[in-house]
Design a protein around this motif. Structure first.
Motif, short mmCIF file in Angstrom:
data_model
loop_
_atom_site.label_atom_id
_atom_site.label_comp_id
_atom_site.label_asym_id
_atom_site.label_seq_id
_atom_site.Cartn_x
_atom_site.Cartn_y
_atom_site.Cartn_z
N ASP A 170 -7.68 6.12 0.68
CA ASP A 170 -6.36 6.55 0.18
C ASP A 170 -5.50 5.32 -0.13
OD1 ASP A 170 -6.97 9.22 0.50
OD2 ASP A 170 -5.94 9.42 2.42
N ARG A 173 -6.35 3.38 -3.34
CA ARG A 173 -6.03 4.10 -4.58
C ARG A 173 -4.51 4.11 -4.83
NH1 ARG A 173 -9.03 9.73 -4.07
NH2 ARG A 173 -8.38 9.53 -1.91
N THR A 177 -2.41 1.59 -7.86
CA THR A 177 -1.50 2.24 -8.81
C THR A 177 -0.09 1.68 -8.65
OG1 THR A 177 -2.86 4.21 -8.45
CG2 THR A 177 -0.88 4.49 -9.76
N TYR A 181 2.18 -0.52 -11.31
CA TYR A 181 3.56 -0.21 -11.70
C TYR A 181 4.45 -1.44 -11.53
CZ TYR A 181 8.10 2.02 -12.11
OH TYR A 181 9.39 2.34 -12.51
N PHE A 203 -0.64 -6.63 -4.23
CA PHE A 203 -1.00 -5.20 -4.23
C PHE A 203 -1.84 -4.79 -5.42
CE2 PHE A 203 2.81 -5.39 -1.54
CZ PHE A 203 2.19 -5.02 -0.38
N GLN B 27 5.46 9.21 1.56
CA GLN B 27 5.03 8.31 0.49
C GLN B 27 6.16 7.38 0.05
OE1 GLN B 27 1.90 7.99 -0.39
NE2 GLN B 27 1.34 9.63 1.00
N ARG B 30 6.18 4.53 2.33
CA ARG B 30 4.98 3.71 2.10
C ARG B 30 5.11 2.89 0.82
NH1 ARG B 30 -0.50 7.18 1.56
NH2 ARG B 30 -2.07 5.53 1.73
N LEU B 31 5.58 3.51 -0.24
CA LEU B 31 5.63 2.80 -1.53
C LEU B 31 6.77 1.81 -1.61
CD1 LEU B 31 4.64 5.31 -4.34
CD2 LEU B 31 3.25 3.67 -3.11
N LEU B 34 6.09 -1.56 -0.46
CA LEU B 34 5.38 -2.44 -1.38
C LEU B 34 6.33 -3.06 -2.40
CD1 LEU B 34 2.20 -0.26 -2.18
CD2 LEU B 34 2.62 -1.72 -0.22
N LEU B 38 9.37 0.87 -6.67
CA LEU B 38 8.53 2.07 -6.63
C LEU B 38 9.30 3.33 -6.27
CD1 LEU B 38 5.53 0.16 -5.30
CD2 LEU B 38 5.38 1.75 -7.21
N GLN B 41 9.13 5.86 -8.97
CA GLN B 41 7.93 6.71 -9.08
C GLN B 41 8.05 7.92 -8.15
OE1 GLN B 41 5.04 6.78 -10.84
NE2 GLN B 41 5.27 4.94 -12.06
N LEU B 143 -0.98 8.59 -9.58
CA LEU B 143 -0.51 8.72 -8.19
C LEU B 143 -0.60 10.16 -7.73
CD1 LEU B 143 2.78 6.60 -7.83
CD2 LEU B 143 0.69 6.38 -6.48
N VAL B 146 -4.16 11.16 -6.93
CA VAL B 146 -4.61 10.64 -5.63
C VAL B 146 -3.89 11.37 -4.49
CG1 VAL B 146 -4.69 8.60 -4.15
CG2 VAL B 146 -5.19 8.39 -6.60
N TRP B 147 -2.60 11.62 -4.68
CA TRP B 147 -1.83 12.32 -3.65
C TRP B 147 -2.35 13.73 -3.41
CZ3 TRP B 147 3.67 10.55 -5.63
CH2 TRP B 147 3.97 9.30 -5.08
N GLU B 150 -5.09 13.34 -1.10
CA GLU B 150 -4.62 12.96 0.24
C GLU B 150 -3.96 14.15 0.94
OE1 GLU B 150 -2.44 9.29 0.44
OE2 GLU B 150 -1.84 9.65 2.52
#
Lengths: 361, 361
Positions: A170, A173, A177, A181, A203, B27, B30-31, B34, B38, B41, B143, B146-147, B150
Motif C-alpha cells: 500500500d 503505491r 503517486t 504529484y 518519495f 490518508q 499520511r499524505l 509527505l 498533497l 489531492q 490514488l 489504490v485506496w 486499501e
C-alpha cells in the motif's frame, strides 16, 4: 560479485520476465473474451513490460533473501508485480509529460494514437487520434495498476505472508503517486525549491525504487523490525543516489543508453535537485539564460549545450556527484551493519548499490 | 419497501459516507506528512466521493445480507471501497471525455486547472494550467484506485473472507477498465456497432455496477456458488437496464437531476445502444442530419432538440424503454428464484432494482 552478476545469478531478470509473460498470457485470454479490441491493450502491456533494468524486482528479491526467504518460494512473481506497478507509473507519467519516447520506442499514448490513425485511414472515419491515444494510455496505466495487485496476491504466498507485505505494498503505491504529484507541482510552479526537490527525490524515487521493494521482499519472508529498519537505512540513501544519477543521465546521458532524446528533461523543465542547485548558485546572467531556455519545447542541440554548461559552471553537477558518492557510501555503511545472514544477499545488495548509482547505468 | 427506503434502512449511504470520511482523514495525515501540497489531492477526493447514488455499495451490502452476512461485520467499509473505485473511474473518464462538470461541480481536472491558475496569478509565473489539471486528475484517479484496494483489505474482514472476495474484486476492476476501453474504441470508431454497444453495456456497466458488487458482498459472507449464479442472473439484466436508463437520462434527463449539462452525451458522441439503434433505423435524411450533429462540441439547444427528435422518431427511445422493462422483469424473476433466506435482503434488492431503473433516478 560484479555489478552485472547481481541481476543474473540467480537469473532474476529472466524469472521476472517469465512471470510477466505468463501473467499477460492469462490476461490476454480474459480480456479478449470481453472484446477482440482489447488485444491492443495486452500487446501494449507486453511491450511496456519488456526491457528496463528490473531494479525494483531485484531489490524485492534480495530483500526477501536478506530476510532468509526460501528462493523456492514464488518470490519472482511477487517481485514482478513491482515491475508491473512501475510500468503503470511510466505510462501515466508519459501522458502527463507528453513524452513521445520510452525505452527507445513510442510511448504508450503515441502508440495508441498511431493505432487510431491507422483505423481512420482504413475506414475513412473516426475520432481524434491524440485524444484516443491519451484515453487508451490512461486505461493501460489503470490496468497495470490493478494487475500489479493481482500479480502480488496471486503470487502463491500464503495469505499471512501477503498480509505482512500489504502495508508496504500500500505504502509504495501511495508514495509513488504522491511523489509524482509533488513533481508535477514542482514543474508547474515555475520555481526552484530545494526542499520540494528533495522531497520529490525521496518519495518519487528513494522509497519507491529501493526502500519499499526491499521491505516487501523482507516482509514476505517474515523479516523482523530491525531488518526492516536496516533496509531503510540502506535503501533510502541508495534510492536518492540512484535518482540523482538518473537526473544527471537525463541531462548528460547517451540517448542510446537512456532510451530518451538528449536534453528531454531540460525541455520538460524538470525541477530536480540538479537544476534547483544550479538556479540557487547561478550568477544573474546565468539565471537569465537558464530561465529563458529551461522548460522550452523547442530547445535545439546548441541550447541544450548552453544549459549543460550552466549546470557544470554553477557547480550543480559536482554537487550531485558528491551527493551520490556520499549517499552511496552511507548506504553501504548501513548495509555493513544490517542483520543479514545470507552472504549472497549481502554481496548482491552491495553490487546493486554500485550498479544503480554508477555512471554507466 | 419503497425505493427510497432501500438505501436508508439500514442507513447504507450514511455508513458508506462515514467509512469514506474516516478513511480520508487517515490518508490526509499520511499524505500531508509527505508534503503540504498533497492536501489538494485529499480535498479533491473528499469532494469527488461525496454525493452520488451509492448504488455499488448498496448492491454489495445487500449481496452480503443475501448470503446471510452478519450486519455487525465491517461490510460498510468494504462496500465503500466500491464507491472509491467508482470515483477513480469517474475522474479518469472525465479526463478522457474532457468533461467540465461532474455531479453539478467542476470535474477533477478542471478543479486542478483552476488551482494552477490561482497559483500562477499569485506568483506571476508557472506552467500550463490545463496540462497540470490533467496530470493531477490522472494521479487522483490512481490514488483512488489504490485506496479502493486499501479500504477493502483493511475493512476488518478476515484474510479468508477477503481471499474469497478477491477474485471478484479483481474482476470488477479489470472489467470496468476493459469496458471503458471498448467504449473509447466505440466513440473513436465513428461507427454505430450494436454488438460493441451491447458489450460496453455489459462490461462497463452491468457487471461493474450490479453483478460484481453483489458477488463481492456475497463472497465476504461465504455465499455458495448457487447464490453467486443467482446474483448474476439477477444482476446482469438489472445492470443493463440501469445503464439503458442512464443513457436515456444522458440525453433527455433534467440537468438539475443528472448533474451534467443537457445533451452532453450527444456532444461527446457516445455510441450507446440508444444512439446505435437510431442510426440503424434512420431514414437517409435522418442519418445525414444525425451524422452532421452527433459528436459536435458546439451543439446548441435547438440542435440537441433535433437529435432528440431523431432518437424518438426512429423508435430508439421506445426500444430502450422496452429493453429496460424486459431486463428489469427478467431480473426480478431471477430474484424470485434465488436462494435468499433474508426477507429484508430480498425486498431491498427488489426495491433497488426498481429505483435504479425508474425514470426519476
Amino acid at each position: 560479485m560484479d555489478p552485472e552478476a547481481a541481476n543474473t545469478a540467480p537469473d532474476i531478470a529472466g524469472g521476472v520476465q517469465l512471470a510477466l509473460t505468463s501473467f499477460l498470457d492469462i490476461q490476454q485470454k480474459r480480456l479478449t473474451a470481453l472484446g477482440p479490441e482489447l488485444a491492443a491493450q495486452v500487446e501494449a502491456a507486453r511491450d511496456a513490460t519488456s526491457g528496463g533494468k528490473r531494479l525494483r524486482p531485484a531489490f524485492c528479491y534480495w530483500g526477501f533473501r536478506a530476510a532468509g526467504g526460501d528462493p523456492e518460494l514464488p518470490i519472482l512473481k511477487a517481485a514482478a508485480s513491482l515491475e508491473m506497478l512501475h510500468v503503470s507509473a511510466l505510462v501515466h507519467d508519459d501522458v502527463m509529460d507528453s513524452s513521445d519516447v520510452r525505452r527507445g520506442a513510442p510511448s504508450a499514448h503515441r502508440r495508441f494514437e498511431a493505432l487510431q490513425r491507422e483505423r481512420t485511414a482504413r475506414t475513412g472515419k473516426g475520432g481524434d487520434a491524440e485524444s484516443f491515444g491519451i484515453g487508451a494510455a490512461i486505461l493501460l496505466g489503470d490496468l497495470c495498476l490493478v494487475w500489479a495487485d493481482e500479480m502480488m496476491h496471486t503470487s502463491g504466498f500464503s495469505t499471512e505472508a501477503l498480509g505482512r507485505a500489504s502495508q508496504f505494498f500500500d505504502a509504495v503505491r501511495i508514495e509513488v503517486t504522491a511523489g509524482q504529484y509533488l513533481d508535477l507541482v514542482a514543474q508547474a510552479s515555475g520555481e526552484a525549491d530545494m526542499d520540494r526537490a528533495l522531497r520529490v527525490l525521496r518519495f518519487k524515487s528513494a522509497t519507491y525504487t529501493v526502500e519499499r521493494p526491499l521491505h516487501i521482499g523482507a516482509a514476505l519472508a517474515h523479516g523482523g523490525q530491525s531488518l526492516i529498519d536496516s533496509l531503510s537505512a540502506f535503501g533510502l540513501p541508495l534510492g536518492e543516489a540512484f535518482q540523482l544519477r538518473d537526473d544527471l543521465l537525463g541531462v548528460f546521458g547517451d540517448p542510446q543508453v537512456t532510451g530518451k532524446p538528449a536534453g528531454d528533461d531540460l525541455r520538460e523543465g524538470k525541477r530536480t535537485v540538479l537544476t534547483t542547485y544550479a538556479v540557487e548558485h547561478a550568477s544573474p546572467a546565468q539565471l537569465a539564460e537558464f530561465d529563458r531556455l529551461f522548460g522550452s519545447d523547442e530547445l535545439g542541440d546548441d541550447e541544450v549545450q548552453v544549459l549543460r554548461e550552466i549546470l557544470q559552471d554553477t557547480g550543480a553537477v559536482q554537487a550531485c556527484e558528491d551527493l551520490i558518492t556520499e549517499r552511496t557510501q552511507d548506504a553501504l555503511a548501513s548495509l555493513g551493519k544490517a542483520p543479514i545472514d545470507d552472504a549472497e544477499a549481502r554481496e548482491a545488495l552491495a553490487a546493486l548499490a554500485v550498479a544503480a548509482t554508477s555512471r554507466s547505468v
